[in-house]
Design a protein around this motif. Sequence first.
Motif, PDB file in Angstrom:
ATOM      1  N   MET A  25       0.800  -0.967  -0.403  1.00  0.00           N
ATOM      2  CA  MET A  25       0.174  -0.332  -0.399  1.00  0.00           C
ATOM      3  C   MET A  25       0.728   1.157   0.271  1.00  0.00           C
ATOM      4  O   MET A  25       1.437   1.189   1.021  1.00  0.00           O
ATOM      5  CB  MET A  25      -0.783  -0.286   1.326  1.00  0.00           C
ATOM      6  N   VAL A  26       0.326   2.187  -1.039  1.00  0.00           N
ATOM      7  CA  VAL A  26       1.381   3.280  -0.731  1.00  0.00           C
ATOM      8  C   VAL A  26       0.580   4.842  -0.252  1.00  0.00           C
ATOM      9  O   VAL A  26      -0.867   4.918  -0.764  1.00  0.00           O
ATOM     10  CB  VAL A  26       2.003   3.541  -2.394  1.00  0.00           C
ATOM     11  N   THR A  27       1.064   5.051   0.643  1.00  0.00           N
ATOM     12  CA  THR A  27       0.123   6.720   0.941  1.00  0.00           C
ATOM     13  C   THR A  27       0.771   7.709   0.334  1.00  0.00           C
ATOM     14  O   THR A  27       1.625   8.043  -0.142  1.00  0.00           O
ATOM     15  CB  THR A  27       0.768   6.597   2.126  1.00  0.00           C
ATOM     16  N   LEU A  28      -0.088   8.802   0.637  1.00  0.00           N
ATOM     17  CA  LEU A  28      -0.115   9.853   0.080  1.00  0.00           C
ATOM     18  C   LEU A  28       1.499  10.387   0.678  1.00  0.00           C
ATOM     19  O   LEU A  28       1.483  11.148  -0.335  1.00  0.00           O
ATOM     20  CB  LEU A  28      -0.938  11.085   0.378  1.00  0.00           C
ATOM     21  N   GLU A  29       2.183  10.551   2.258  1.00  0.00           N
ATOM     22  CA  GLU A  29       3.071  11.136   2.810  1.00  0.00           C
ATOM     23  C   GLU A  29       3.600  10.548   1.987  1.00  0.00           C
ATOM     24  O   GLU A  29       5.112  10.741   2.072  1.00  0.00           O
ATOM     25  CB  GLU A  29       2.602  11.025   3.976  1.00  0.00           C
ATOM     26  N   GLN A  30       3.745   8.553   1.643  1.00  0.00           N
ATOM     27  CA  GLN A  30       5.051   9.347   1.603  1.00  0.00           C
ATOM     28  C   GLN A  30       5.322   9.163  -0.482  1.00  0.00           C
ATOM     29  O   GLN A  30       6.497   9.015  -0.155  1.00  0.00           O
ATOM     30  CB  GLN A  30       5.067   6.973   0.846  1.00  0.00           C
ATOM     31  N   LEU A  31       4.527   9.341  -0.889  1.00  0.00           N
ATOM     32  CA  LEU A  31       4.517  10.125  -2.620  1.00  0.00           C
ATOM     33  C   LEU A  31       5.241  11.219  -2.391  1.00  0.00           C
ATOM     34  O   LEU A  31       6.273  11.518  -2.919  1.00  0.00           O
ATOM     35  CB  LEU A  31       3.235   9.666  -2.946  1.00  0.00           C
ATOM     36  N   CYS A  32       4.771  12.221  -1.312  1.00  0.00           N
ATOM     37  CA  CYS A  32       5.283  13.282  -0.832  1.00  0.00           C
ATOM     38  C   CYS A  32       6.865  13.402  -0.877  1.00  0.00           C
ATOM     39  O   CYS A  32       7.070  13.652  -1.308  1.00  0.00           O
ATOM     40  CB  CYS A  32       4.348  14.161  -0.287  1.00  0.00           C
ATOM     41  N   GLU A  33       7.115  12.519   0.268  1.00  0.00           N
ATOM     42  CA  GLU A  33       8.612  12.442   0.569  1.00  0.00           C
ATOM     43  C   GLU A  33       8.433  11.619  -0.085  1.00  0.00           C
ATOM     44  O   GLU A  33      10.544  12.191  -0.792  1.00  0.00           O
ATOM     45  CB  GLU A  33       8.078  11.134   1.736  1.00  0.00           C
ATOM     46  N   ARG A  34       8.762  10.653  -1.262  1.00  0.00           N
ATOM     47  CA  ARG A  34       9.394  10.151  -2.397  1.00  0.00           C
ATOM     48  C   ARG A  34       9.829  11.971  -3.323  1.00  0.00           C
ATOM     49  O   ARG A  34      10.906  11.427  -4.471  1.00  0.00           O
ATOM     50  CB  ARG A  34       9.118   9.753  -2.959  1.00  0.00           C
ATOM     51  N   LEU A  35       8.930  12.315  -3.530  1.00  0.00           N
ATOM     52  CA  LEU A  35       9.186  13.355  -4.481  1.00  0.00           C
ATOM     53  C   LEU A  35       9.633  15.081  -3.899  1.00  0.00           C
ATOM     54  O   LEU A  35       9.788  15.789  -4.915  1.00  0.00           O
ATOM     55  CB  LEU A  35       7.370  13.498  -5.660  1.00  0.00           C
ATOM     56  N   SER A  36       9.940  15.035  -3.145  1.00  0.00           N
ATOM     57  CA  SER A  36      10.127  16.392  -1.969  1.00  0.00           C
ATOM     58  C   SER A  36       9.160  17.067  -2.758  1.00  0.00           C
ATOM     59  O   SER A  36       7.990  17.587  -2.279  1.00  0.00           O
ATOM     60  CB  SER A  36      11.716  16.320  -2.656  1.00  0.00           C
ATOM     61  N   GLY A  37      10.091  18.441  -2.812  1.00  0.00           N
ATOM     62  CA  GLY A  37       9.012  19.567  -3.323  1.00  0.00           C
ATOM     63  C   GLY A  37       8.721  19.324  -4.527  1.00  0.00           C
ATOM     64  O   GLY A  37       8.121  20.858  -4.974  1.00  0.00           O
ATOM     65  N   GLU A  38       8.469  18.352  -5.615  1.00  0.00           N
ATOM     66  CA  GLU A  38       7.860  17.994  -6.364  1.00  0.00           C
ATOM     67  C   GLU A  38       6.337  17.860  -6.216  1.00  0.00           C
ATOM     68  O   GLU A  38       5.716  17.968  -6.984  1.00  0.00           O
ATOM     69  CB  GLU A  38       8.766  17.424  -6.813  1.00  0.00           C
ATOM     70  N   LEU A  39       6.173  17.756  -5.318  1.00  0.00           N
ATOM     71  CA  LEU A  39       4.707  17.748  -4.757  1.00  0.00           C
ATOM     72  C   LEU A  39       3.982  17.813  -3.487  1.00  0.00           C
ATOM     73  O   LEU A  39       5.194  17.288  -2.287  1.00  0.00           O
ATOM     74  CB  LEU A  39       3.933  16.187  -4.744  1.00  0.00           C
TER      75      LEU A  39
END
Length: 505
Positions: free
Chosen positions: A1-15
Amino acid sequence: MVTLEQLCERLSGELRPAAPGPIGRHALTGVHISELADPTPYLEGGELLLTTGIPLTGGAVAIRDYVGRLAAKGVSALGLGLGAGTDLVDQELVSACADAGLPLLLVPEAVPFMHVSRGFWQLVGRSEQADLASRLSLQTALARAATRDNAAQAIVTSLAQGLGGWAAYLPADDGTETVWPANAADVVPRLRLESARLNLVGTYSAATFPLNGTDVVEHSIVVGRRTVGFLAVGAGRGLRKADRQLILTSCMLLSLTAQRAQEASRVEAELGGVIAALVLAGHVDAARLAAEHSGMPPLGDFARVFALRGEGVEALDSPDLGAIVGSLAATGPNSDLTPAGLRDRVSASMLRAAMGGIRVVILPEATAGGATESAPGGGTPRGDFAGALSAPLPLQAVAAAVGPVSFACRSARAGTVVAVTDAADDRGAAWLDALGRHPRGDLTETVRCYLAHRGQWESTARELGIHRNSLRHRIAVATELVGADLTDPDTAATLWVALRRPEAG
């Protein structure tokens, strides 16, 4: 399961979030791009929806309608791309998203939406690899558990730990249950009731039912066409596909474990039958050697002979024999074993033989006296079963004791076990009586002289003053009367002891 928090951390300032504060652990099912005023027909819920802002024109009402439709569909978050006609974030959009509980994220200028989508799928791949590694690790733990000495306990423990709940294995023969963790043992009585109520007897039957506020999954464990037990699991949560696969793997391993135990028991029973046959034939040294080389417990110096009669008794194994014996009442003098004590001895012994409708079991003893069991016995006598039990005998005397013990068993009243004392001596007395009642009054003396000369024809005939052929005829008559071979050491010893008694003289 992927969370919104994980995606933001993955993309850093790009999201990044449009407003300060925690992002939240909203689960994402995908990333979707749409410029439609109503994209919900193409959504399933759980997505991060990306837009350049085209659907957000038309004022406050249009913005709130748009956000409301997304929230109603279950969209996890809305991502607004900046720089493609939208440089500033409309505060009405921020307010509408906050009111609807829909996280609003910003994608800075020059960051392509495909970059966001690629970041999501990279996280998905990593998550699936982690799940796969976890499942493989649990499957490996279960496989290793099946190779341990106490395989059922190890399998149940590994499964319960892997699911984060409890698990229990209930043998179908009412044997001891295996539960992990130990504080879950209070569910066993209810599990037994549910198993009986649902009648989970059949090839790979399964059922789900509530128990103490938890949904329980229970599977039957089958070997061939026989249900040997039940595996019950309470995870305290919804089971995923991987969880169900672990449960099915555990069922398979428990089935193999039970099959392996049955096969080992069958081999042990066959070896026990061979060793019993050697003892009953008087080949005690050979029986000891066979026991030693087969890995069975060594034979002691003393043993009891137990005989049981009843319908189908020759086909019963040790546990079934023990269950029947435990229900029979001990009678007669020197009945020093209680029904429960005798049941335990019979259940533990693999030295069994079938002889003319009688089941004979040799019960090894550590000493001649043997310990007297004091446990209470057994219940209502079963059917027409009856038994007889000898006192402790030297192992060499067991063969001679089988005859009188079997005779006593056939004569015993149904529902009882009679005690047979001095079985070998009684047999010798019966033989002497048969010889003495024969019209040829010289048979007893002939046999005495024959045994004294250890079966030597010349010296025996010389002492009796008869021809060797006459001696051979007399011994043939005596052999037929006693129904035993006088050259057999056990037969000769029994007769010689009887002849040496004062009353025989």
